[in-house]
Design a protein around this motif. Sequence first.
Motif, mmCIF file in Angstrom:
data_model
loop_
_atom_site.group_PDB
_atom_site.id
_atom_site.type_symbol
_atom_site.label_atom_id
_atom_site.label_comp_id
_atom_site.label_asym_id
_atom_site.label_seq_id
_atom_site.Cartn_x
_atom_site.Cartn_y
_atom_site.Cartn_z
ATOM 1 N N CYS A 5 0.909 -1.166 -0.095
ATOM 2 C CA CYS A 5 0.111 -0.235 -0.111
ATOM 3 C C CYS A 5 0.703 1.246 0.104
ATOM 4 N N SER A 6 0.501 2.190 -0.824
ATOM 5 C CA SER A 6 1.621 3.316 -0.968
ATOM 6 C C SER A 6 0.929 4.221 0.058
ATOM 7 N N ARG A 7 1.829 5.203 0.294
ATOM 8 C CA ARG A 7 1.736 6.004 1.379
ATOM 9 C C ARG A 7 0.847 7.243 0.988
ATOM 10 N N PRO A 8 -0.403 7.545 1.911
ATOM 11 C CA PRO A 8 -1.196 8.680 1.316
ATOM 12 C C PRO A 8 -0.587 9.951 1.613
ATOM 13 N N SER A 9 -0.804 10.949 0.984
ATOM 14 C CA SER A 9 -0.376 12.284 1.220
ATOM 15 C C SER A 9 -1.538 13.354 1.392
ATOM 16 N N GLY A 10 -2.833 12.882 1.052
ATOM 17 C CA GLY A 10 -3.941 13.635 1.261
ATOM 18 C C GLY A 10 -5.401 12.975 1.019
ATOM 19 N N ALA A 11 -6.219 13.735 1.237
ATOM 20 C CA ALA A 11 -7.646 12.993 1.237
ATOM 21 C C ALA A 11 -7.902 11.952 2.201
ATOM 22 N N PHE A 12 -8.707 10.861 1.723
ATOM 23 C CA PHE A 12 -9.037 9.952 2.857
ATOM 24 C C PHE A 12 -9.086 8.416 2.139
ATOM 25 N N TYR A 13 -7.906 8.234 1.352
ATOM 26 C CA TYR A 13 -8.138 6.943 0.590
ATOM 27 C C TYR A 13 -6.910 6.173 0.759
ATOM 28 N N LEU A 14 -6.859 4.991 0.750
ATOM 29 C CA LEU A 14 -5.815 4.112 0.644
ATOM 30 C C LEU A 14 -6.013 2.961 -0.632
ATOM 31 N N PHE A 15 -5.240 2.612 -1.384
ATOM 32 C CA PHE A 15 -5.310 1.948 -2.598
ATOM 33 C C PHE A 15 -4.179 0.654 -2.472
ATOM 34 N N PRO A 16 -4.728 -0.357 -1.547
ATOM 35 C CA PRO A 16 -3.890 -1.629 -1.335
ATOM 36 C C PRO A 16 -3.954 -2.315 -2.436
ATOM 37 N N ASP A 17 -2.796 -3.070 -2.575
ATOM 38 C CA ASP A 17 -2.470 -4.234 -3.502
ATOM 39 C C ASP A 17 -2.239 -5.354 -2.720
ATOM 40 N N PHE A 18 -3.236 -6.260 -3.200
ATOM 41 C CA PHE A 18 -3.240 -7.553 -2.398
ATOM 42 C C PHE A 18 -2.308 -8.795 -3.352
ATOM 43 N N GLY A 19 -1.733 -8.054 -4.234
ATOM 44 C CA GLY A 19 -0.981 -9.100 -5.157
ATOM 45 C C GLY A 19 0.273 -10.128 -4.458
ATOM 46 N N PRO A 20 0.912 -9.332 -3.409
ATOM 47 C CA PRO A 20 1.689 -10.301 -2.800
ATOM 48 C C PRO A 20 1.230 -11.557 -2.254
ATOM 49 N N LEU A 21 -0.267 -11.483 -2.066
ATOM 50 C CA LEU A 21 -0.928 -13.035 -1.322
ATOM 51 C C LEU A 21 -1.613 -13.538 -2.519
ATOM 52 N N ARG A 22 -1.279 -13.319 -3.880
ATOM 53 C CA ARG A 22 -2.085 -13.876 -4.981
ATOM 54 C C ARG A 22 -2.146 -15.398 -4.722
ATOM 55 N N ASP A 23 -1.064 -15.934 -4.362
ATOM 56 C CA ASP A 23 -1.182 -17.576 -4.381
ATOM 57 C C ASP A 23 -2.048 -18.066 -3.530
ATOM 58 N N GLY A 24 -1.861 -17.530 -2.175
ATOM 59 C CA GLY A 24 -2.898 -18.018 -1.150
ATOM 60 C C GLY A 24 -4.483 -17.734 -1.420
ATOM 61 N N LEU A 25 -4.720 -16.500 -2.108
ATOM 62 C CA LEU A 25 -5.920 -16.093 -2.239
ATOM 63 C C LEU A 25 -6.617 -17.034 -3.604
ATOM 64 N N ALA A 26 -5.636 -17.136 -4.684
ATOM 65 C CA ALA A 26 -6.268 -18.069 -5.508
ATOM 66 C C ALA A 26 -6.508 -19.556 -5.114
ATOM 67 N N GLY A 27 -5.814 -19.896 -4.152
ATOM 68 C CA GLY A 27 -6.430 -21.227 -3.444
ATOM 69 C C GLY A 27 -7.831 -20.999 -2.777
ATOM 70 N N ALA A 28 -8.156 -19.908 -2.452
ATOM 71 C CA ALA A 28 -9.520 -19.521 -1.936
ATOM 72 C C ALA A 28 -10.588 -19.145 -3.121
ATOM 73 N N GLY A 29 -10.235 -19.281 -4.422
ATOM 74 C CA GLY A 29 -11.038 -18.979 -5.501
ATOM 75 C C GLY A 29 -10.979 -17.537 -5.862
ATOM 76 N N ILE A 30 -10.130 -16.884 -5.394
ATOM 77 C CA ILE A 30 -9.947 -15.405 -5.617
ATOM 78 C C ILE A 30 -8.960 -14.918 -6.579
ATOM 79 N N ALA A 31 -9.369 -14.880 -7.870
ATOM 80 C CA ALA A 31 -8.446 -14.541 -8.860
ATOM 81 C C ALA A 31 -8.563 -12.817 -9.498
ATOM 82 N N SER A 32 -9.387 -12.268 -8.808
ATOM 83 C CA SER A 32 -9.796 -10.774 -9.526
ATOM 84 C C SER A 32 -10.246 -9.840 -8.377
#
Length: 439
Positions: A320-347
Motif C-alpha cells: 500500500c503506497s503512503r497517502p499524502s492527502g484525502a481519505f483513501y488507500l489503494f492496497p494491492d493484495f498481489g503479494p498474497l495472490r497464490d494464497g488467495l487463488a487457493g480460496a478461489g479469488i483471482a480478480s
Amino acid sequence: MRSTPDVHLNLNVRGMRRSATVSNNEHLATLEREGHRVFRLGLGQSPFPVPGPVVEALRAAAACKDYMPVCGHEPLREAIASHLWRQQGVERSAADVLVGPGTKELMFLLQLVYYGDLVIPTPAWVSYAPQARIIGRRVVTLPTRAENDWRVTAEELDGLCAEDPGRPRIVILNYPSNPTGGTYRSDELREIARVARRHRFVLLSDEIYGDLHHRGQHVSVARYYPEGTIVSNGISKWCGAGGWRLGAFIFPPGMRWLLEAMAAAASETYTSVAAPIQRAAITAFAGGLWLEDYLTRSRRILAALGRELRRRLREAGVECSRPSGAFYLFPDFGPLRDGLAGAGIASSGDLCRRLLEDTGVGILPGTDFGRPPEELTARIAYVDFDGAKALEAMAGIPRSAQIGRAFLEEHCSPLLESVDRIAEWTFCLTHAKARLHVL
Ligand code: PLP
C-alpha cells in the motif's frame, strides 16, 4: 421475438449501471437494513460535519429564492477566485469562474462541449471515463505503476501525445488522488506542465482534495501551466458538504470561449445552483481562522488514520503506497495472490465480493478505477467514523503532539476494526482456514 423497451435507449448508455460508488453504497445500506453489521469503506464522503459558520450562512440565506446567474453568484465567483490567489498565487478574476451543481456535472459539461479525447492516468476516479462514454468521446487510459506510487510521469504523457501530435485532448490530473491518496511533487508538476505546453492540451486539474493535503501543502499545476489549466474545486470534501452540490471550474482568462460554451449548455439544462447554497459557499471560500482550525484538525486526523491503517495492512502482507492527502488507500493484495487463488479469488471483483460476504467490510475493486481485473487492487475510503466527535476531541490536543493509536482507538474504532478484519481474513484465507466472520 418481441424486442425489449431498452432498444430505445441511447446506445451510449444502454447496459450502463449506476456509478460504482453510488451502487456500492446502496448495496451496503440494504445489507444494514437487513440487520447485518457492515463497514462502509466504499463511498468517498467526508466524515466531518460542515463547519458551523457555513451552516449559519446557509440558515441566513434560506429565504433566497431567485434564480441565480448561470455562471454563479458574483460575490461567490469573486470569493473562489480570491481563494485560488491566496492558496496558489494564481491570479484569476470572478469572470474566470464557473459555478455548477458539483464538479461532477461541470466535468460532464466540459466533455460535452469540448471535442477531443479524454486522457486519464489510471487508477482514476470512477466517473471520468463513464461520462466520456455517455457523450461518445474516446477515452485513452494511461496506466500508472505502484512502484511510482501510481503517478503518471511527464515522459509517459509526452509519449502518448507524440503518437498523434496536434490531436485535441483533455488530460485529467487528480491530486491528492482518489483512489490512492497520493499527490505530485512540485518538480513533477513542472515537468508535466512543460509537456502540456508542448502539446497544448487542456489540463483539467481536479483539486477537490487540495485542502485535505495532510500537511496543508497542496501545490497546483496551474502555477506552472497557467494558460492551459482549468482548476476544479468545490465544497464537497474539504468543507464536508457533498450533498449540498456545489463545485466550480476556474479557467485561464484565455479560455473564456470554453467557459462560455459550458455556460450556454448549463443555461439549457440546470439553469443555476440553488441560491442559498451559493450564498453559504461564499463563507466557505472566504475562509478565516475558524476554517484553518477546522482544516488543521481534519488533516491531522486523516494523516494519522492513513498512517495507522497502512501500517496494519502492510503488516498483513498487503502492499500500500503512503497517502499524502484525502481519505483513501489503494492496497494491492498481489503479494498474497497464490494464497488467495487457493480460496478461489483471482480478480479484484472476487476479492471485494468475498471480503464483504465474509467480514462485512465494503471496499471497491481496482477495476472500478480502470485497473485490470487480475490486478488485486482495491480502494479503501477511510471515512466510517464519527467525524464530529473526532474533531471535537482534537481541540484539546496541542498542535505539536502526534495523534497516537490511543486517539484512533477511541474515536475511529470502526475503521481500525475493519482493517483488522481485512488482515485477519487474508491470513485465514492464505493459510487455508475456514471463513472467519460471517455476516
Ligand atoms: N473528483 C473526484 C476525484 C472525486 O472524488 C469527486 C467525488 O467523489 C468528484 C470529483 C466530484 O465531486 P462533486 O461533484 O461533489 O464536486
